[in-house]
Design a protein around this motif. Structure first.
Motif, PDB file in Angstrom:
ATOM      1  N   LYS A  31     -46.950  26.908  73.889  1.00 24.66           N
ATOM      2  CA  LYS A  31     -45.377  27.511  74.187  1.00 24.66           C
ATOM      3  C   LYS A  31     -44.859  26.526  75.343  1.00 24.66           C
ATOM      4  CE  LYS A  31     -46.164  32.443  73.142  1.00 24.66           C
ATOM      5  NZ  LYS A  31     -46.134  33.659  73.716  1.00 24.66           N
ATOM      6  N   SER A  32     -45.533  26.260  76.362  1.00 24.92           N
ATOM      7  CA  SER A  32     -45.046  25.004  77.552  1.00 24.92           C
ATOM      8  C   SER A  32     -44.872  23.920  76.956  1.00 24.92           C
ATOM      9  CB  SER A  32     -46.302  25.228  78.436  1.00 24.92           C
ATOM     10  OG  SER A  32     -45.747  24.215  79.561  1.00 24.92           O
ATOM     11  N   LYS A  33     -45.495  23.336  75.859  1.00 28.40           N
ATOM     12  CA  LYS A  33     -45.152  22.115  75.148  1.00 28.40           C
ATOM     13  C   LYS A  33     -43.845  22.554  74.338  1.00 28.40           C
ATOM     14  CE  LYS A  33     -49.537  19.980  74.882  1.00 28.40           C
ATOM     15  NZ  LYS A  33     -50.610  19.516  74.009  1.00 28.40           N
ATOM     16  N   ILE A  34     -43.784  23.580  73.748  1.00 26.49           N
ATOM     17  CA  ILE A  34     -42.532  23.525  72.797  1.00 26.49           C
ATOM     18  C   ILE A  34     -41.360  23.866  73.811  1.00 26.49           C
ATOM     19  CG2 ILE A  34     -41.436  25.504  71.462  1.00 26.49           C
ATOM     20  CD1 ILE A  34     -44.165  26.128  70.393  1.00 26.49           C
ATOM     21  N   GLU A  35     -41.244  24.555  74.806  1.00 25.85           N
ATOM     22  CA  GLU A  35     -40.236  24.734  75.877  1.00 25.85           C
ATOM     23  C   GLU A  35     -39.993  23.250  76.491  1.00 25.85           C
ATOM     24  OE1 GLU A  35     -41.347  27.537  78.711  1.00 25.85           O
ATOM     25  OE2 GLU A  35     -41.361  29.175  77.317  1.00 25.85           O
ATOM     26  N   SER A  36     -40.885  22.484  76.543  1.00 25.40           N
ATOM     27  CA  SER A  36     -40.504  21.247  77.010  1.00 25.40           C
ATOM     28  C   SER A  36     -40.009  20.341  76.148  1.00 25.40           C
ATOM     29  CB  SER A  36     -41.872  20.606  77.568  1.00 25.40           C
ATOM     30  OG  SER A  36     -41.719  19.104  78.192  1.00 25.40           O
ATOM     31  N   ALA A  37     -40.360  20.173  74.909  1.00 22.97           N
ATOM     32  CA  ALA A  37     -39.791  19.464  73.596  1.00 22.97           C
ATOM     33  C   ALA A  37     -38.575  20.072  73.474  1.00 22.97           C
ATOM     34  CB  ALA A  37     -40.739  19.554  72.516  1.00 22.97           C
ATOM     35  N   GLN A  38     -38.294  21.309  73.499  1.00 22.15           N
ATOM     36  CA  GLN A  38     -36.841  21.642  73.189  1.00 22.15           C
ATOM     37  C   GLN A  38     -36.067  21.324  74.397  1.00 22.15           C
ATOM     38  OE1 GLN A  38     -37.532  26.032  72.978  1.00 22.15           O
ATOM     39  NE2 GLN A  38     -37.637  25.741  71.200  1.00 22.15           N
ATOM     40  N   ALA A  39     -36.475  21.175  75.709  1.00 17.71           N
ATOM     41  CA  ALA A  39     -35.407  20.894  76.603  1.00 17.71           C
ATOM     42  C   ALA A  39     -35.211  19.330  76.613  1.00 17.71           C
ATOM     43  CB  ALA A  39     -36.147  21.012  78.066  1.00 17.71           C
ATOM     44  N   THR A  40     -36.384  18.522  76.285  1.00 18.06           N
ATOM     45  CA  THR A  40     -36.083  17.054  76.314  1.00 18.06           C
ATOM     46  C   THR A  40     -35.380  16.810  74.852  1.00 18.06           C
ATOM     47  OG1 THR A  40     -38.452  16.650  77.177  1.00 18.06           O
ATOM     48  CG2 THR A  40     -37.654  15.029  75.882  1.00 18.06           C
ATOM     49  N   PHE A  41     -35.581  17.224  73.854  1.00 20.88           N
ATOM     50  CA  PHE A  41     -34.850  16.881  72.663  1.00 20.88           C
ATOM     51  C   PHE A  41     -33.289  17.336  73.043  1.00 20.88           C
ATOM     52  CE2 PHE A  41     -32.640  18.400  68.775  1.00 20.88           C
ATOM     53  CZ  PHE A  41     -32.998  17.529  67.987  1.00 20.88           C
ATOM     54  N   ALA A  42     -32.780  18.607  73.679  1.00 22.29           N
ATOM     55  CA  ALA A  42     -31.727  19.073  73.812  1.00 22.29           C
ATOM     56  C   ALA A  42     -30.745  17.852  74.980  1.00 22.29           C
ATOM     57  CB  ALA A  42     -31.460  20.247  74.507  1.00 22.29           C
ATOM     58  N   SER A  43     -31.893  17.430  75.652  1.00 20.76           N
ATOM     59  CA  SER A  43     -31.167  16.593  76.689  1.00 20.76           C
ATOM     60  C   SER A  43     -30.991  15.267  76.045  1.00 20.76           C
ATOM     61  CB  SER A  43     -32.147  16.301  77.777  1.00 20.76           C
ATOM     62  OG  SER A  43     -31.904  15.218  78.785  1.00 20.76           O
ATOM     63  N   LYS A  44     -31.809  14.667  75.306  1.00 25.89           N
ATOM     64  CA  LYS A  44     -31.473  13.296  74.491  1.00 25.89           C
ATOM     65  C   LYS A  44     -30.371  13.537  73.703  1.00 25.89           C
ATOM     66  CE  LYS A  44     -36.218  11.667  74.894  1.00 25.89           C
ATOM     67  NZ  LYS A  44     -37.477  10.985  74.317  1.00 25.89           N
ATOM     68  N   LEU A  45     -30.478  14.671  72.876  1.00 26.77           N
ATOM     69  CA  LEU A  45     -29.310  14.837  71.942  1.00 26.77           C
ATOM     70  C   LEU A  45     -27.951  15.018  72.603  1.00 26.77           C
ATOM     71  CD1 LEU A  45     -28.627  15.551  69.126  1.00 26.77           C
ATOM     72  CD2 LEU A  45     -28.641  17.781  69.573  1.00 26.77           C
ATOM     73  N   LYS A  46     -27.890  15.596  73.651  1.00 27.20           N
ATOM     74  CA  LYS A  46     -26.667  15.595  74.491  1.00 27.20           C
ATOM     75  C   LYS A  46     -26.241  14.366  74.953  1.00 27.20           C
ATOM     76  CE  LYS A  46     -24.504  18.048  78.335  1.00 27.20           C
ATOM     77  NZ  LYS A  46     -24.955  19.003  79.585  1.00 27.20           N
ATOM     78  N   GLU A  47     -27.247  13.586  75.324  1.00 28.52           N
ATOM     79  CA  GLU A  47     -27.180  12.196  75.819  1.00 28.52           C
ATOM     80  C   GLU A  47     -26.615  11.186  74.743  1.00 28.52           C
ATOM     81  OE1 GLU A  47     -29.544   8.381  77.979  1.00 28.52           O
ATOM     82  OE2 GLU A  47     -30.351  10.498  77.557  1.00 28.52           O
ATOM     83  N   LEU A  48     -27.041  11.416  73.514  1.00 32.48           N
ATOM     84  CA  LEU A  48     -26.903  10.638  72.284  1.00 32.48           C
ATOM     85  C   LEU A  48     -25.534  10.825  72.060  1.00 32.48           C
ATOM     86  CD1 LEU A  48     -27.449   8.637  70.073  1.00 32.48           C
ATOM     87  CD2 LEU A  48     -28.640  10.551  68.962  1.00 32.48           C
ATOM     88  N   VAL A  49     -25.017  12.304  72.078  1.00 35.88           N
ATOM     89  CA  VAL A  49     -23.696  12.855  71.621  1.00 35.88           C
ATOM     90  C   VAL A  49     -22.628  12.218  72.270  1.00 35.88           C
ATOM     91  CG1 VAL A  49     -22.156  14.753  71.170  1.00 35.88           C
ATOM     92  CG2 VAL A  49     -24.492  14.771  70.304  1.00 35.88           C
ATOM     93  N   ALA A  50     -22.967  12.154  73.817  1.00 42.18           N
ATOM     94  CA  ALA A  50     -21.973  11.708  74.786  1.00 42.18           C
ATOM     95  C   ALA A  50     -21.689  10.257  74.550  1.00 42.18           C
ATOM     96  CB  ALA A  50     -22.631  11.764  76.212  1.00 42.18           C
ATOM     97  N   GLN A  51     -22.816   9.715  74.301  1.00 46.85           N
ATOM     98  CA  GLN A  51     -22.944   8.173  74.312  1.00 46.85           C
ATOM     99  C   GLN A  51     -21.769   7.875  72.827  1.00 46.85           C
ATOM    100  OE1 GLN A  51     -26.624   6.183  73.706  1.00 46.85           O
ATOM    101  NE2 GLN A  51     -25.647   4.059  73.356  1.00 46.85           N
ATOM    102  N   LYS A  52     -22.230   8.509  71.714  1.00 44.90           N
ATOM    103  CA  LYS A  52     -21.482   8.267  70.468  1.00 44.90           C
ATOM    104  C   LYS A  52     -19.906   8.503  70.588  1.00 44.90           C
ATOM    105  CE  LYS A  52     -25.018   6.878  68.446  1.00 44.90           C
ATOM    106  NZ  LYS A  52     -25.234   5.132  68.175  1.00 44.90           N
ATOM    107  N   ASP A  53     -19.753   9.826  71.228  1.00 42.46           N
ATOM    108  CA  ASP A  53     -18.311  10.069  71.748  1.00 42.46           C
ATOM    109  C   ASP A  53     -17.623   9.128  72.453  1.00 42.46           C
ATOM    110  OD1 ASP A  53     -18.615  12.337  70.408  1.00 42.46           O
ATOM    111  OD2 ASP A  53     -19.027  13.892  72.085  1.00 42.46           O
ATOM    112  N   LYS A  54     -18.548   8.447  73.248  1.00 39.80           N
ATOM    113  CA  LYS A  54     -17.865   7.283  74.234  1.00 39.80           C
ATOM    114  C   LYS A  54     -17.203   6.296  73.307  1.00 39.80           C
ATOM    115  CE  LYS A  54     -18.557   4.519  78.271  1.00 39.80           C
ATOM    116  NZ  LYS A  54     -19.692   3.877  79.208  1.00 39.80           N
TER     117      LYS A  54
END
Length: 430
Positions: A77-100
């Protein structure tokens, strides 16, 4: 008879076989009952100890396994929560970069469109200025028409005299070529006409055709070839005109007279195989034909971009076609530039659409893989839950086994066993 010695007093006495068997039987029954009781007590003791030990070990192993599974579930469960947080962070960063990047591309496109509109406006202004200049020029011509009309009468006489001089020159030229034809020998068939055209061209090569190529066609890979190929290039080295020449003389054959149309098909074939734009037949055939003697004959209704001329029009046909190509060269460059700009815009839009498609595809793949990971984790949790339930079920079975063991008795063991029932009955009696 059997003799038996008393173990206490040492006295010996004799007994018969029946008595001896009865005594032995009594001794054996007592020993058997005694041993059976000892075994029963020992069995009960060992059974309780074994059951207690087994229960303790199973409880210990079950608690350990349960603790491990709970730890694994917590860790997953801890790994899932960590992976979800990492994926969301990377996805948000990627979307921001692509928007830019998308914003930058849109700004570049807007700037490009603005520059393009400005350039078109400038072109429209230049065209308007040119049209205004042309209108002024036409007005000027209209104003000067009266003066031109007055001068017309003076020039008419001069043009008439000049025209008569040109007619005389033409007649003299015709006579000269007729004389040239009559002086040809069979060894000079075709060759003299080719040499004549080559000499005429070389006279003007240094002044009028500095970038031109004019050489004999020696490539006969396709089975046939023309006589000469003319190619000309602009100042940038780009070819803007090419002509395939074929020279035919009246004396090319001795058995039968040929017509100009007999050579047009082969000339068109040579033009296409050598990648030339125009084809020109320089002919002295059909000398009495009013059609060919009138000047340059356009036969493009039969074969595209083909002309038939007399030798005296060799240089004029090159000049006419070359000047026409030069006049259209500038318009073709402008058209090519406009097409290139349109292609650039299309390529830009295509690149942007391709980027959007690939980004959507990558996002979809990432989302699908993330969902697959979540499904696998859910499956693992479900598997662990089933393992937990199986262990709990094993504990219940052990409890039932323990209850059955504790409920075990001599009576139940000897049920449906007459021999053992008889033994135990005698033991109770004694």
């Amino acid at each position: 008879m059997n003799e038996i010695k008393c173990p206490k007093c040492g006295e010996k006495f004799s007994i018969d076989e029946t008595q001896y068997a009865s005594i032995v039987k009594q001794v054996k029954d007592k020993e058997f009952i005694k041993d059976l009781k000892n075994i029963e007590v020992q069995f009960e003791k060992e059974k309780k100890n074994l059951l207690q030990l087994t229960k303790l070990e199973l409880e210990k192993e079950f608690n350990k396994e349960l603790t491990n599974k709970d730890s694994e579930i917590s860790e997953l469960k801890s790994k899932i929560e960590s992976a979800q947080a990492t994926f969301a962070s990377k996805l948000k960063e990627l979307v921001a970069q692509k928007d830019k990047e998308s914003s930058e591309l849109k700004n570049k496109l807007a700037t490009f469109n603005k520059d393009k509109d400005l350039e078109i406006a400038n072109l429209m202004t230049d065209m308007s200025n040119k049209l205004a200049s042309q209108e002024n020029f036409i007005l000027k011509l209209t104003n000067e028409s009266e003066l031109a009309e007055k001068e017309h009468k003076l020039q008419e006489q001069s043009l008439k005299e000049k025209y008569e001089a040109q007619l005389r020159f033409k007649d003299e030229e015709i006579e000269r070529y007729k004389d040239f034809k009559t002086k040809l020998s069979t060894k000079m068939v075709g060759e003299s006409l080719e040499q004549h055209c080559e000499i005429e061209f070389n006279k003007l090569r240094a002044t009028g055709f500095q970038n031109a190529y004019f050489e004999k066609d020696n490539d006969a890979k396709s089975g046939s070839k023309g006589d000469y190929i003319y190619r000309d290039k602009d100042s940038e080295g780009g070819e803007f005109i090419s002509i395939m020449f074929e020279m035919k003389n009246e004396m090319d054959t001795t058995s039968a007279k040929k017509k100009n149309e007999d050579f047009l098909k082969e000339l068109d074939k040579d033009r296409r195989e050598k990648n030339c734009e125009y084809a020109v037949l320089v002919s002295m055939l059909e000398p009495e034909s009013d059609l060919y003697n009138a000047g340059i004959v356009d036969v493009s209704h039969k074969y595209p971009k083909m002309y038939v001329i007399r030798p005296q029009f060799f240089i004029p046909i090159i000049t006419l076609l070359r000047n026409a190509a030069l006049n259209s060269l500038e318009y073709r460059k402008e058209l090519s530039l406009i097409r290139t700009q349109n292609i650039d815009i299309s390529n830009f839009e295509t690149a942007m659409n391709d980027f959007k498609t690939k980004f959507s595809k990558n996002y979809e793949i990432a989302s699908r893989k993330f969902k697959t990971a979540i499904d696998e984790i859910d499956k693992t949790i479900d598997h662990l839950q089933k393992t937990k339930e199986a262990l709990l079920s094993s504990e219940n079975n052990l409890r039932l086994a323990n209850n059955k063991a504790e409920d075990l008795s001599i009576k139940k063991l000897t049920k449906n066993n007459p021999t053992m029932q008889e033994k135990f009955a005698k033991l109770k009696v004694m």
